[in-house]
Design a protein around this motif. Structure first.
Motif, PDB file in Angstrom:
ATOM      1  N   GLU A 129       0.828  -1.206   0.000  1.00  0.00           N
ATOM      2  CA  GLU A 129       0.000   0.000   0.000  1.00  0.00           C
ATOM      3  C   GLU A 129       0.863   1.256   0.000  1.00  0.00           C
ATOM      4  O   GLU A 129       0.573   2.224  -0.702  1.00  0.00           O
ATOM      5  CB  GLU A 129      -0.940   0.012   1.210  1.00  0.00           C
ATOM      6  N   ARG A 130       1.929   1.222   0.778  1.00  0.00           N
ATOM      7  CA  ARG A 130       2.832   2.377   0.828  1.00  0.00           C
ATOM      8  C   ARG A 130       3.429   2.638  -0.552  1.00  0.00           C
ATOM      9  O   ARG A 130       3.496   3.781  -1.009  1.00  0.00           O
ATOM     10  CB  ARG A 130       3.941   2.128   1.863  1.00  0.00           C
ATOM     11  N   PHE A 131       3.865   1.573  -1.216  1.00  0.00           N
ATOM     12  CA  PHE A 131       4.475   1.746  -2.530  1.00  0.00           C
ATOM     13  C   PHE A 131       3.458   2.168  -3.585  1.00  0.00           C
ATOM     14  O   PHE A 131       3.813   2.872  -4.532  1.00  0.00           O
ATOM     15  CB  PHE A 131       5.248   0.494  -2.945  1.00  0.00           C
ATOM     16  N   LYS A 132       2.199   1.809  -3.426  1.00  0.00           N
ATOM     17  CA  LYS A 132       1.170   2.331  -4.339  1.00  0.00           C
ATOM     18  C   LYS A 132       1.113   3.848  -4.222  1.00  0.00           C
ATOM     19  O   LYS A 132       1.030   4.557  -5.231  1.00  0.00           O
ATOM     20  CB  LYS A 132      -0.202   1.725  -4.021  1.00  0.00           C
ATOM     21  N   CYS A 133       1.159   4.352  -3.000  1.00  0.00           N
ATOM     22  CA  CYS A 133       1.141   5.805  -2.784  1.00  0.00           C
ATOM     23  C   CYS A 133       2.396   6.461  -3.334  1.00  0.00           C
ATOM     24  O   CYS A 133       2.332   7.510  -3.980  1.00  0.00           O
ATOM     25  CB  CYS A 133       0.998   6.122  -1.295  1.00  0.00           C
ATOM     26  N   THR A 134       3.548   5.851  -3.073  1.00  0.00           N
ATOM     27  CA  THR A 134       4.785   6.472  -3.546  1.00  0.00           C
ATOM     28  C   THR A 134       4.890   6.411  -5.074  1.00  0.00           C
ATOM     29  O   THR A 134       5.529   7.277  -5.667  1.00  0.00           O
ATOM     30  CB  THR A 134       6.038   5.848  -2.895  1.00  0.00           C
ATOM     31  N   GLN A 135       4.251   5.429  -5.700  1.00  0.00           N
ATOM     32  CA  GLN A 135       4.218   5.394  -7.170  1.00  0.00           C
ATOM     33  C   GLN A 135       3.437   6.604  -7.688  1.00  0.00           C
ATOM     34  O   GLN A 135       3.827   7.238  -8.670  1.00  0.00           O
ATOM     35  CB  GLN A 135       3.579   4.093  -7.671  1.00  0.00           C
ATOM     36  N   PRO A 171      12.498  16.640  -8.708  1.00  0.00           N
ATOM     37  CA  PRO A 171      13.534  15.622  -8.525  1.00  0.00           C
ATOM     38  C   PRO A 171      12.976  14.386  -7.809  1.00  0.00           C
ATOM     39  O   PRO A 171      12.063  14.499  -6.980  1.00  0.00           O
ATOM     40  CB  PRO A 171      14.588  16.324  -7.671  1.00  0.00           C
ATOM     41  N   PRO A 172      13.515  13.212  -8.129  1.00  0.00           N
ATOM     42  CA  PRO A 172      13.044  11.967  -7.499  1.00  0.00           C
ATOM     43  C   PRO A 172      13.250  11.949  -5.983  1.00  0.00           C
ATOM     44  O   PRO A 172      12.442  11.391  -5.252  1.00  0.00           O
ATOM     45  CB  PRO A 172      13.882  10.873  -8.159  1.00  0.00           C
ATOM     46  N   ALA A 173      14.330  12.566  -5.519  1.00  0.00           N
ATOM     47  CA  ALA A 173      14.631  12.575  -4.084  1.00  0.00           C
ATOM     48  C   ALA A 173      14.239  13.924  -3.481  1.00  0.00           C
ATOM     49  O   ALA A 173      14.274  14.952  -4.161  1.00  0.00           O
ATOM     50  CB  ALA A 173      16.114  12.316  -3.851  1.00  0.00           C
ATOM     51  N   ASP A 174      13.861  13.886  -2.216  1.00  0.00           N
ATOM     52  CA  ASP A 174      13.533  15.097  -1.464  1.00  0.00           C
ATOM     53  C   ASP A 174      14.238  14.995  -0.111  1.00  0.00           C
ATOM     54  O   ASP A 174      13.665  14.524   0.875  1.00  0.00           O
ATOM     55  CB  ASP A 174      12.016  15.197  -1.286  1.00  0.00           C
ATOM     56  N   GLU A 180      14.551   2.563  -2.297  1.00  0.00           N
ATOM     57  CA  GLU A 180      13.703   1.870  -3.277  1.00  0.00           C
ATOM     58  C   GLU A 180      12.697   2.835  -3.899  1.00  0.00           C
ATOM     59  O   GLU A 180      12.452   2.793  -5.104  1.00  0.00           O
ATOM     60  CB  GLU A 180      12.983   0.694  -2.597  1.00  0.00           C
ATOM     61  N   VAL A 181      12.124   3.710  -3.106  1.00  0.00           N
ATOM     62  CA  VAL A 181      11.176   4.704  -3.619  1.00  0.00           C
ATOM     63  C   VAL A 181      11.873   5.616  -4.630  1.00  0.00           C
ATOM     64  O   VAL A 181      11.335   5.881  -5.717  1.00  0.00           O
ATOM     65  CB  VAL A 181      10.561   5.525  -2.461  1.00  0.00           C
ATOM     66  N   ILE A 182      13.056   6.085  -4.295  1.00  0.00           N
ATOM     67  CA  ILE A 182      13.798   6.958  -5.221  1.00  0.00           C
ATOM     68  C   ILE A 182      14.086   6.213  -6.517  1.00  0.00           C
ATOM     69  O   ILE A 182      13.950   6.776  -7.616  1.00  0.00           O
ATOM     70  CB  ILE A 182      15.089   7.488  -4.562  1.00  0.00           C
ATOM     71  N   ARG A 183      14.468   4.952  -6.410  1.00  0.00           N
ATOM     72  CA  ARG A 183      14.703   4.148  -7.616  1.00  0.00           C
ATOM     73  C   ARG A 183      13.444   4.078  -8.472  1.00  0.00           C
ATOM     74  O   ARG A 183      13.497   4.262  -9.691  1.00  0.00           O
ATOM     75  CB  ARG A 183      15.177   2.743  -7.227  1.00  0.00           C
ATOM     76  N   HIS A 184      12.291   3.869  -7.838  1.00  0.00           N
ATOM     77  CA  HIS A 184      11.021   3.845  -8.576  1.00  0.00           C
ATOM     78  C   HIS A 184      10.755   5.200  -9.229  1.00  0.00           C
ATOM     79  O   HIS A 184      10.334   5.261 -10.385  1.00  0.00           O
ATOM     80  CB  HIS A 184       9.861   3.513  -7.641  1.00  0.00           C
ATOM     81  N   HIS A 185      10.993   6.282  -8.488  1.00  0.00           N
ATOM     82  CA  HIS A 185      10.746   7.615  -9.029  1.00  0.00           C
ATOM     83  C   HIS A 185      11.648   7.907 -10.225  1.00  0.00           C
ATOM     84  O   HIS A 185      11.210   8.508 -11.210  1.00  0.00           O
ATOM     85  CB  HIS A 185      10.933   8.671  -7.952  1.00  0.00           C
ATOM     86  N   GLU A 186      12.884   7.458 -10.149  1.00  0.00           N
ATOM     87  CA  GLU A 186      13.802   7.648 -11.292  1.00  0.00           C
ATOM     88  C   GLU A 186      13.321   6.869 -12.498  1.00  0.00           C
ATOM     89  O   GLU A 186      13.371   7.368 -13.630  1.00  0.00           O
ATOM     90  CB  GLU A 186      15.214   7.225 -10.888  1.00  0.00           C
ATOM     91  N   THR A 187      12.846   5.658 -12.279  1.00  0.00           N
ATOM     92  CA  THR A 187      12.317   4.829 -13.374  1.00  0.00           C
ATOM     93  C   THR A 187      11.100   5.490 -14.001  1.00  0.00           C
ATOM     94  O   THR A 187      10.974   5.553 -15.233  1.00  0.00           O
ATOM     95  CB  THR A 187      11.957   3.420 -12.858  1.00  0.00           C
TER      96      THR A 187
END
Length: 108
Positions: free
Chosen positions: A41-47, A59-62, A97-104
């Protein structure tokens, strides 16, 4: 079964200990399942956050948000009597992992 061998031990374990281990391990398995579902669920939100960041070219990172979250999680960990250093390592793993997803997402 009234006796079982403990892992790596040659001593017999009584039935009560085996039952208690089984009960506790069942609880651990349930908690692990809940953690997996909550992470999903968390990763659904971060996507969704990643899609917004990509759309608005953010930027992907904050780093400011990450520091705030780490501090917040450390406080929560302390109040839950969990090692704050462990909680921070866990969150850093998730953040990476979230940053990696955001970069993708941003490259798509």
């Amino acid at each position: 079964m009234t006796e079982s061998r403990a892992a790596g031990s040659t001593e017999a374990v009584d039935a009560h200990a085996v039952a208690e281990l089984t009960r506790l391990r069942g609880s651990i398995d349930n908690i692990d399942a809940a953690i997996v579902h909550m992470l999903a669920e968390r990763f659904k939100c971060t996507q969704e956050v990643g899609r917004l960041k990509a759309e608005y070219r953010l930027p992907p990172a904050d780093p400011v948000r990450e520091r705030e979250q780490i501090e917040r999680l450390r406080v929560l960990a302390e109040s839950a009597r969990l090692d704050p250093a462990f909680a921070e390592k866990f969150l850093n793993f998730i953040i990476a992992e979230v940053i990696r997803h955001h970069e993708t997402i941003a490259r798509a």
